[in-house]
Design a protein around this motif. Structure first.
Motif, PDB file in Angstrom:
ATOM      1  N   PHE A 246       0.884  -1.144   0.000  1.00  0.00           N
ATOM      2  CA  PHE A 246       0.000   0.000   0.000  1.00  0.00           C
ATOM      3  C   PHE A 246       0.932   1.206   0.000  1.00  0.00           C
ATOM      4  O   PHE A 246       2.059   1.108   0.504  1.00  0.00           O
TER       5      PHE A 246
ATOM      6  N   HIS B 246      -4.946  -8.234   8.454  1.00  0.00           N
ATOM      7  CA  HIS B 246      -3.506  -7.942   8.448  1.00  0.00           C
ATOM      8  C   HIS B 246      -2.804  -8.684   9.588  1.00  0.00           C
ATOM      9  O   HIS B 246      -3.382  -8.918  10.657  1.00  0.00           O
TER      10      HIS B 246
ATOM     11  N   THR C  15      -5.256  -6.126   3.044  1.00  0.00           N
ATOM     12  CA  THR C  15      -3.973  -5.837   2.418  1.00  0.00           C
ATOM     13  C   THR C  15      -3.800  -6.588   1.092  1.00  0.00           C
ATOM     14  O   THR C  15      -3.307  -6.020   0.121  1.00  0.00           O
TER      15      THR C  15
ATOM     16  N   SER D 285      -0.888  -7.705  11.660  1.00  0.00           N
ATOM     17  CA  SER D 285      -0.776  -6.942  12.909  1.00  0.00           C
ATOM     18  C   SER D 285      -1.798  -7.407  13.949  1.00  0.00           C
ATOM     19  O   SER D 285      -1.575  -7.227  15.150  1.00  0.00           O
TER      20      SER D 285
ATOM     21  N   HIS E 233      -0.992   8.066   6.915  1.00  0.00           N
ATOM     22  CA  HIS E 233       0.356   7.817   6.374  1.00  0.00           C
ATOM     23  C   HIS E 233       0.362   6.773   5.250  1.00  0.00           C
ATOM     24  O   HIS E 233       1.422   6.421   4.753  1.00  0.00           O
ATOM     25  N   LYS E 234      -0.815   6.301   4.891  1.00  0.00           N
ATOM     26  CA  LYS E 234      -0.832   5.436   3.707  1.00  0.00           C
ATOM     27  C   LYS E 234      -1.285   6.240   2.489  1.00  0.00           C
ATOM     28  O   LYS E 234      -0.537   6.417   1.545  1.00  0.00           O
TER      29      LYS E 234
ATOM     30  N   ASN F  65      -4.947   5.060   8.433  1.00  0.00           N
ATOM     31  CA  ASN F  65      -3.604   5.651   8.366  1.00  0.00           C
ATOM     32  C   ASN F  65      -3.525   6.781   7.344  1.00  0.00           C
ATOM     33  O   ASN F  65      -3.389   6.501   6.147  1.00  0.00           O
TER      34      ASN F  65
ATOM     35  N   SER G 281       1.110   3.696  14.343  1.00  0.00           N
ATOM     36  CA  SER G 281       0.770   2.738  13.293  1.00  0.00           C
ATOM     37  C   SER G 281      -0.563   2.061  13.578  1.00  0.00           C
ATOM     38  O   SER G 281      -1.042   2.062  14.723  1.00  0.00           O
ATOM     39  N   ALA G 282      -1.115   1.448  12.534  1.00  0.00           N
ATOM     40  CA  ALA G 282      -2.338   0.662  12.705  1.00  0.00           C
ATOM     41  C   ALA G 282      -2.074  -0.533  13.604  1.00  0.00           C
ATOM     42  O   ALA G 282      -2.973  -1.025  14.292  1.00  0.00           O
TER      43      ALA G 282
ATOM     44  N   ALA H 161      -6.956   0.661   7.557  1.00  0.00           N
ATOM     45  CA  ALA H 161      -5.634   1.289   7.456  1.00  0.00           C
ATOM     46  C   ALA H 161      -5.473   2.110   6.177  1.00  0.00           C
ATOM     47  O   ALA H 161      -5.165   3.293   6.249  1.00  0.00           O
TER      48      ALA H 161
ATOM     49  N   THR I  60     -12.000  -5.770   8.802  1.00  0.00           N
ATOM     50  CA  THR I  60     -11.109  -4.973   7.951  1.00  0.00           C
ATOM     51  C   THR I  60     -11.897  -4.298   6.838  1.00  0.00           C
ATOM     52  O   THR I  60     -12.707  -4.938   6.164  1.00  0.00           O
TER      53      THR I  60
HETATM   54  C1  LIG Z   1      -5.204  -3.517   6.425  1.00  0.00           C
HETATM   55  C2  LIG Z   1      -3.935  -3.164   7.143  1.00  0.00           C
HETATM   56  N1  LIG Z   1      -3.925  -3.099   8.480  1.00  0.00           N
HETATM   57  C3  LIG Z   1      -2.823  -2.787   9.164  1.00  0.00           C
HETATM   58  C4  LIG Z   1      -1.634  -2.520   8.519  1.00  0.00           C
HETATM   59  C5  LIG Z   1      -0.414  -2.193   9.328  1.00  0.00           C
HETATM   60  O1  LIG Z   1      -0.111  -0.857   9.181  1.00  0.00           O
HETATM   61  P1  LIG Z   1       0.996  -0.149  10.103  1.00  0.00           P
HETATM   62  O2  LIG Z   1       2.260  -0.219   9.342  1.00  0.00           O
HETATM   63  O3  LIG Z   1       0.469   1.252  10.270  1.00  0.00           O
HETATM   64  O4  LIG Z   1       1.053  -0.885  11.386  1.00  0.00           O
HETATM   65  C6  LIG Z   1      -1.577  -2.575   7.132  1.00  0.00           C
HETATM   66  C7  LIG Z   1      -0.324  -2.303   6.400  1.00  0.00           C
HETATM   67  O5  LIG Z   1      -0.247  -2.331   5.203  1.00  0.00           O
HETATM   68  C8  LIG Z   1      -2.756  -2.916   6.422  1.00  0.00           C
HETATM   69  O6  LIG Z   1      -2.757  -3.017   5.094  1.00  0.00           O
END
Ligand SMILES: Cc1ncc(COP(=O)(O)O)c(C=O)c1O
Length: 480
Positions: A88, A192, A249, A194, A305-306, A303, A153-154, A276, A245
């Motif tokens: 992304f 994701h 991603t 995360s 930042h994306k 974000n 960050s997310a 995100a 979500t």
């Molecule tokens: C759907 C989704 N969630 C979370 C994230 C994680 O993002 P971050 O780098 O801000 O933790 C991403 C990163 O591409 C993502 O695509």
């Protein structure tokens, strides 16, 4: 005359070098298309060119800046190139970079309201603006029970959501005695990574994260979520958290918030929404259908930042009930006590995040929003979505390629009809050319290319050139 490096940089020197750095960045943007988008550096190359030990005596700033061009640039993958279509985006813009510079210049550490009231209040205010800009539920505003905060960050947002959810589900006992091991969290198998990381860090345990299957649009299947929760309850476990979500991603899949939210309400589970990248699209009313059911969310993040022209890092995180988050994360040692905190009239954002210290990130977000205005931001989102649709049409019209997932926003997932090996070889050749950068995923266990259009400076000519190169390279591969 050489500068005396025993002393700090004087304001006059700072002014001179600062101008040189801003000029350097402007020049970089002007010639960014001349660099290979994906760095062609080999492992260890930069380190071999650096001195083995730190300099004994200070060096001139000019020498440092020269070394950035000579040593660092070859090891840079140019995320701000208009030919960057990988992952992304982590896009940026002039006002964001200047806001970042000012934040560094002010050097504020905004852990408490008292440590720089403007740092906290600007953040609260801009995040309230964003609630209106994205048409998020008013409960996320600071005037109600909820509120917003900027996370790095997310991933951090998901972790904070999970910790608050854990404490709510266990009446704050987990914070005192540790987590029981019965708690179960849910997300789709497209969520994701995360979320999995947050589950591990929060002590929930990877085995207690259920990955729910998705439908043909790569969206979580609510009936399977309901069944899995019922099964877990039957076996004596305690379901407590669901991560949905918006814009996965791999494929930009959009989970059905309405149905998932209804399940969370009925089962009393925390619903966290991870938007995100796709969250930025909600600036445009025509992309808000994905928000249907968002009023059920306990927390939400996206974000800037994306895709919202705000350089990394900047994640906007909202909760519908801030007291749960604060009670879950707050620890108040003597050395942080102060009258403003005691008054209860202020937010201390250290209680809304994992670290204590925090940067003045709101400044760059404020600059971005003021520079573009809502209309300007919408214009660019629409432009990117339109370019993605155009690209998808070219893929569909080609006998060599197929689009393999819906294109709700700015990501096109496609593959060569020749299969996985051809598609993978094609990607290697494309990225080795240096003329663009794409990445891949697997969808339905098939190797898939992802073309994400969200870079600030990407125009139609870049997307067209990318498609021409993809076709030419595919033809060359076929005849090789
Ligand atoms: C759907 C989704 N969630 C979370 C994230 C994680 O993002 P971050 O780098 O801000 O933790 C991403 C990163 O591409 C993502 O695509």
């Amino acid at each position: 005359m050489s500068e005396n490096h025993t002393f700090h940089m004087t304001p006059e020197e700072f002014r001179r070098h600062g101008r040189a750095v801003v000029d350097w960045i402007a020049d970089y943007y002007e010639r960014i298309e001349s660099f290979p988008v994906l760095s062609q550096a080999r492992p260890g190359e930069l380190r071999a060119a650096l001195p083995a030990a730190a300099p004994q005596h200070g060096e001139s700033f000019d020498a440092m800046l020269d070394d950035v061009a000579r040593l660092i640039l070859p090891g840079i993958t140019h995320w701000q190139s208009p030919n960057f279509f990988a992952y992304f985006p982590a896009n940026s813009s002039g006002p964001a970079v200047l806001g970042e510079l000012l934040a560094a210049g002010l050097g504020v550490q905004g852990m408490l309201w008292a440590t720089s009231p403007a740092c906290t209040e600007l953040e609260t205010h801009v995040l309230d603006w964003m609630v209106d800009m994205l048409a998020l539920p008013p409960t996320f505003k600071s005037s109600g029970p909820g509120g917003g905060v900027i996370q790095d960050s997310a991933s951090s947002a998901a972790l904070c959501a999970l910790l608050a959810a854990r404490e709510r589900a266990t009446s704050f006992v987990s914070n005192r005695r540790g987590c029981s091991g019965d708690l179960v969290a849910y997300c789709s198998n497209q969520a994701h990574s995360s979320i999995e990381k947050a589950v591990k860090i929060a002590g929930i345990g990877r085995d207690n994260l259920r990955l729910i299957e998705v439908d043909e649009r790569f969206a979580l299947r609510p009936e399977l979520l309901r069944q899995t929760i019922a099964q877990d309850r039957k076996e004596g476990r305690v379901p407590f958290f669901v991560a949905a979500t918006l814009g996965t991603t791999s494929s930009n899949g959009i989970d059905p918030l309405g149905e998932i939210g209804a399940i969370c309400r009925a089962e009393n589970l925390w619903l966290h929404v991870d938007a995100a990248m796709a969250g930025t699209a909600a600036l445009c009313p025509e992309h808000r259908a994905m928000h249907e059911g968002i009023e059920h969310a306990d927390s939400y993040c996206f974000n800037p930042h994306k895709w919202m022209f705000t350089n990394f890092d900047c994640d906007c995180f909202y909760v519908a009930d801030r007291s749960t988050l604060i009670d879950a994360l707050s620890v108040l040692p003597e050395y942080l006590k102060n009258k403003s905190t005691e008054s209860g009239a202020v937010f201390d954002y250290r209680d809304w995040q994992v670290p204590l210290g925090r940067r003045f990130r709101a400044l760059k977000l404020w600059f971005v929003i003021r520079h573009y205005g809502v209309d300007g931001l919408r214009h660019h989102v629409r432009r990117h979505v339109e370019l993605a649709r155009r690209f998808a049409r070219w893929v569909e019209d080609s006998p060599r390629f197929e689009v393999v997932a819906p294109v709700p926003l700015n990501l096109v997932c496609f593959r060569h009809v020749g299969g996985d090996t051809t598609t993978e070889r094609l990607l290697e050749r494309l990225n080795a050319s240096g003329r663009l950068y794409l990445t891949h995923t697997r969808l339905n266990d098939r190797y898939t290319l992802r073309m994400c259009i969200g870079q600030t400076y990407t125009e139609e000519r870049h997307v067209r050139a990318a498609w021409d190169l993809i076709e030419e390279t595919a033809i060359a591969l076929e005849s090789a």
